[in-house]
Design a protein around this motif. Structure first.
Motif, PDB file in Angstrom:
ATOM      1  N   ALA A 282       0.841  -1.192   0.000  1.00 57.83           N
ATOM      2  CA  ALA A 282       0.000   0.000   0.000  1.00 57.83           C
ATOM      3  C   ALA A 282       0.874   1.239   0.000  1.00 57.83           C
ATOM      4  O   ALA A 282       1.980   1.232   0.542  1.00 57.83           O
ATOM      5  N   PRO A 283       0.395   2.308  -0.623  1.00 59.58           N
ATOM      6  CA  PRO A 283       1.160   3.547  -0.566  1.00 59.58           C
ATOM      7  C   PRO A 283       1.348   3.977   0.884  1.00 59.58           C
ATOM      8  O   PRO A 283       0.439   3.876   1.698  1.00 59.58           O
ATOM      9  N   ASP A 284       2.565   4.428   1.233  1.00 65.96           N
ATOM     10  CA  ASP A 284       2.811   4.900   2.591  1.00 65.96           C
ATOM     11  C   ASP A 284       2.811   6.424   2.586  1.00 65.96           C
ATOM     12  O   ASP A 284       2.399   7.065   1.620  1.00 65.96           O
ATOM     13  N   ASP A 285       3.279   7.001   3.685  1.00 72.78           N
ATOM     14  CA  ASP A 285       3.242   8.456   3.810  1.00 72.78           C
ATOM     15  C   ASP A 285       4.120   9.160   2.786  1.00 72.78           C
ATOM     16  O   ASP A 285       3.943  10.348   2.519  1.00 72.78           O
ATOM     17  N   THR A 286       5.092   8.434   2.214  1.00 67.09           N
ATOM     18  CA  THR A 286       6.001   9.070   1.260  1.00 67.09           C
ATOM     19  C   THR A 286       5.614   8.777  -0.180  1.00 67.09           C
ATOM     20  O   THR A 286       6.268   9.242  -1.098  1.00 67.09           O
ATOM     21  N   THR A 287       4.554   7.951  -0.383  1.00 64.86           N
ATOM     22  CA  THR A 287       4.159   7.523  -1.723  1.00 64.86           C
ATOM     23  C   THR A 287       2.742   7.987  -2.014  1.00 64.86           C
ATOM     24  O   THR A 287       1.849   7.856  -1.187  1.00 64.86           O
ATOM     25  N   GLN A 288       2.550   8.515  -3.224  1.00 68.63           N
ATOM     26  CA  GLN A 288       1.234   9.023  -3.614  1.00 68.63           C
ATOM     27  C   GLN A 288       0.999   8.714  -5.085  1.00 68.63           C
ATOM     28  O   GLN A 288       1.913   8.808  -5.901  1.00 68.63           O
ATOM     29  N   VAL A 289      -0.226   8.308  -5.412  1.00 71.54           N
ATOM     30  CA  VAL A 289      -0.628   8.130  -6.815  1.00 71.54           C
ATOM     31  C   VAL A 289      -1.642   9.228  -7.130  1.00 71.54           C
ATOM     32  O   VAL A 289      -2.599   9.435  -6.384  1.00 71.54           O
ATOM     33  N   ARG A 290      -1.431   9.924  -8.233  1.00 69.75           N
ATOM     34  CA  ARG A 290      -2.336  11.006  -8.599  1.00 69.75           C
ATOM     35  C   ARG A 290      -2.662  10.935 -10.081  1.00 69.75           C
ATOM     36  O   ARG A 290      -1.895  10.369 -10.882  1.00 69.75           O
ATOM     37  N   LEU A 291      -3.796  11.513 -10.449  1.00 69.90           N
ATOM     38  CA  LEU A 291      -4.181  11.637 -11.855  1.00 69.90           C
ATOM     39  C   LEU A 291      -3.657  12.961 -12.387  1.00 69.90           C
ATOM     40  O   LEU A 291      -4.002  14.028 -11.871  1.00 69.90           O
TER      41      LEU A 291
END
Length: 442
Positions: free
Chosen positions: A332-341
């Motif tokens: 799962a994405p953690d606090d340092t990882t982000q998926v965005r459109l």
């Protein structure tokens, strides 16, 4: 209503096949129920991605149909085992007869619930005064300890109850909601209600947090948790953990009508074929043979001026008991990882500590999102980021009510290992590939 498909699939159904999305949108498939003038229904359950919502295992939505064109409903005597049928109309009238001796009418705002545990037969015929037929037919799977329950029939007319804040009204036909309790007995905890949401209204409905819920939109428009929007005939799914169902009608001039279903996740496998719900291929085959032999198991329906429905031929391939594959869940994405459109760039990006570490590109072809290229920078390789990126992108496609097309080899490979997106996956046809090539100018 009978499932009168000529070649009904045999379906092994379970509750959630693994870690479930909190919110899903299920689109229906059209199923013709007979000859050229017969009714066509929109079926949202069961599907590959989701077979049940609580013990609700079957949902057909039909109409409004002009009876002069379709011929209305005329379903000859047919059998059921292992389930309860729930009939709910919006418009029209249907005459019900069964082998218990019940003779009743199905009318708008009234529930007819029939229990066909060990075996029952019934007929459904729209009345001569019916000009428009419109409603839903639902099935409830019986738990193993009650799957041979005796025949039963219940009729109930729920009183309307006001939604909070004057948002509209509800009719609770099974279970309880807003202090309204249905007296109709079921073998597992269930919720079933028709909601009418006034134009522009928003409402928060307190529900059992242990239930999963479904919202089947009949008319109008509806938004529900996360800002997801339903189109008519779509079914929105909410996983357990919601203490309220928060819905809104975005239309300023049209009411929305929605069927709310709910129940705790059904912890058993079931096999569905034709009008039977069982636990194994052998159990289904035995029921079919009993019906064809005119066994007393199903009884006789009196008063129908015609012969009964013959059972279709069983599939040649024996269904082996199995469970839906559990997805291999990437980190799962953690606090340092982000998926965005990144909509203007036509891509989803995965960021690590604010830096773009990879992306998956797409182009939209109508309501299809065509993925054609996925990459993760070398500096971030080996960390499972591509799986996280694609998973989150596909979840967003689902929540947007779109379908996906996997031209990208990585996305196509991901889908072979994760069955949860089959219901929204369309084939990468030569036509789509040619369109994409022209779109990219290559």
């Amino acid at each position: 209503m009978s499932n009168t498909e000529v070649h009904p699939p045999e379906v092994l159904c379970t509750s959630s096949p693994g870690p479930a999305a909190r919110v899903e949108i299920l689109t229906p498939r059209s199923v013709p129920l007979g000859g050229p003038r017969a009714m066509t229904v929109r079926r949202t359950l069961p599907q590959r991605a989701r077979s049940l919502i609580g013990a609700w295992c079957f949902a057909d939505h039909y109409g409004p149909d002009d009876v002069a064109e379709t011929g209305g409903m005329d379903v000859a005597p047919h059998p059921h085992i292992g389930l309860q049928t729930v009939s709910w109309l919006f418009t029209g009238e249907i005459e019900h007869r069964d082998s218990l001796g019940s003779h009743a009418m199905v009318r708008p705002g009234e529930i007819n619930l029939m229990t066909g545990g060990h075996g029952i037969a019934h007929t459904e015929v729209s009345t001569p005064s019916t000009t428009v037929l419109h409603g839903v037919q639902l099935w409830v799977a019986l738990p193993a300890e009650h799957r041979d329950a005796p025949r039963d029939f219940r009729h109930h007319v729920p009183e309307p109850v006001a939604l909070p804040g004057g948002a509209g009204e509800a009719r609770v036909f099974l279970g309880s909601l807003l202090g309204s309790v249905s007296p109709v007995p079921t073998f597992t905890p269930l919720l079933g209600a028709e909601l009418i949401l006034a134009p522009g209204a928003t409402v928060s409905l307190p529900v059992d947090e242990s239930y999963e819920h479904g919202l089947l939109l009949d008319t109008g428009a509806l938004t529900f948790p996360g800002g997801h929007r339903l189109a008519p005939a779509e079914l929105g799914y909410l996983a357990p953990g919601h203490a309220t169902v928060d819905i809104a009608n975005p239309s300023a001039d049209e009411s929305a009508r929605v069927i709310l279903l709910g129940g705790p996740p059904f912890g058993e496998e079931i096999v569905m074929w034709w009008n039977f719900v069982g636990r194994s291929h052998d159990e289904i085959a035995e029921a079919r043979a009993a019906w064809e032999a005119r066994s007393e198991r199903f009884g006789v329906v009196e008063g129908y001026p015609g012969d009964r429905l013959p059972a279709p031929t069983l599939p040649n391939i024996r269904l082996q008991p199995r469970r839906n594959p559990v997805p291999q869940t990437p980190p799962a994405p953690d606090d340092t990882t982000q998926v965005r459109l990144a909509a203007e760039a036509h891509r989803y990006e995965i960021l690590v500590e604010g830096t773009v570490a990879g992306f998956t590109e797409f182009r939209d072809h109508g309501t299809r999102r065509v993925f054609f290229h996925t990459v993760v920078e070398d500096a971030y390789a080996g960390r499972g980021l591509a799986s996280v990126l694609v998973r989150e992108a596909l979840n967003h496609v689902r929540s947007s009510g779109m379908h996906l097309v996997p031209v990208c080899p990585y996305v196509a490979k991901y889908l072979t290992k994760h069955d949860g997106f089959r219901d929204i996956t369309d084939e990468a046809t030569p036509e789509i590939r040619s369109w994409l090539k022209a779109e990219l100018g290559s």
